[in-house]
Design a protein around this motif. Sequence first.
Motif, short mmCIF file in Angstrom:
data_model
loop_
_atom_site.label_atom_id
_atom_site.label_comp_id
_atom_site.label_asym_id
_atom_site.label_seq_id
_atom_site.Cartn_x
_atom_site.Cartn_y
_atom_site.Cartn_z
N UNK A 178 49.41 46.05 47.04
CA UNK A 178 49.02 47.44 47.24
C UNK A 178 50.08 48.11 48.10
N UNK A 179 49.89 49.38 48.40
CA UNK A 179 50.94 50.19 49.04
C UNK A 179 51.31 49.75 50.45
N UNK A 180 50.55 48.85 51.07
CA UNK A 180 50.95 48.34 52.39
C UNK A 180 52.00 47.23 52.26
N UNK A 181 52.31 46.86 50.99
CA UNK A 181 53.31 45.82 50.74
C UNK A 181 52.77 44.41 50.81
N UNK A 182 51.48 44.25 51.05
CA UNK A 182 50.87 42.93 51.15
C UNK A 182 50.16 42.57 49.85
N UNK A 183 50.02 41.27 49.62
CA UNK A 183 49.33 40.78 48.43
C UNK A 183 47.90 40.38 48.77
N UNK A 184 47.02 40.65 47.80
CA UNK A 184 45.60 40.35 47.94
C UNK A 184 45.08 39.80 46.61
N UNK A 185 43.95 39.11 46.68
CA UNK A 185 43.25 38.74 45.44
C UNK A 185 42.71 40.03 44.84
N UNK A 186 42.90 40.19 43.55
CA UNK A 186 42.52 41.45 42.89
C UNK A 186 41.08 41.85 43.18
N UNK A 187 40.13 40.95 42.97
CA UNK A 187 38.73 41.33 43.15
C UNK A 187 38.43 41.71 44.60
N UNK A 188 39.11 41.06 45.54
CA UNK A 188 38.83 41.31 46.96
C UNK A 188 39.32 42.69 47.39
N UNK A 189 40.52 43.06 46.99
CA UNK A 189 41.04 44.38 47.39
C UNK A 189 40.33 45.48 46.60
N UNK A 190 39.97 45.19 45.35
CA UNK A 190 39.23 46.18 44.56
C UNK A 190 37.87 46.45 45.21
N UNK A 191 37.22 45.38 45.66
CA UNK A 191 35.94 45.53 46.36
C UNK A 191 36.14 46.32 47.66
N UNK A 192 37.23 46.08 48.36
CA UNK A 192 37.57 46.82 49.58
C UNK A 192 37.65 48.31 49.28
N UNK A 193 38.36 48.64 48.18
CA UNK A 193 38.50 50.05 47.80
C UNK A 193 37.17 50.63 47.32
N UNK A 194 36.41 49.84 46.56
CA UNK A 194 35.12 50.31 46.03
C UNK A 194 34.14 50.66 47.15
N UNK A 195 34.32 50.05 48.31
CA UNK A 195 33.47 50.34 49.46
C UNK A 195 33.94 51.58 50.22
N UNK A 196 34.97 52.26 49.67
CA UNK A 196 35.44 53.50 50.27
C UNK A 196 36.57 53.34 51.27
N UNK A 197 37.03 52.13 51.48
CA UNK A 197 38.13 51.90 52.43
C UNK A 197 39.44 52.43 51.87
#
Length: 143
Positions: free
Chosen positions: A27-46
Amino acid sequence: MASMDKDCPSFMKCPITLERMIDPVVVSDGHSYERFAIQDWFDKGNRISPLTGQAITTNIIPNQSLKIQIDARIDSHLRGKVDMNELNHLKAQMFNINSSEEAFSLIHQIIILVTKSKHCLLGIHDIDSMKALLIHKKLMTDD
């Protein structure tokens, strides 16, 4: 795979789940995440980075380079298990050999396996044990 995950390098672990990633994304912070985990992060409004606390966009880009490294690590781990299983099968056959020709053939197969493997399959103790068995069966001298 739990033993492999325990020794997994930190760059292969998602900073949210703390587990080895299967589908890594950047994502735009340049760090890697598991797709479902970061998507869930975004889905929660973060809209801030879970790592840096800085504002980030919700664009998700597959991290193919990291995926290849993770897959290679998994393949290597599995290959090591296959090689070790094959070695154990060959070592078990040592109890059934009756001639020096059979012993030579079996040792030759073990040498080929150990040489082609990328993994350390035999320790000094293993070699000494096989040698002792062959000497005991009078298929090899102590020379």
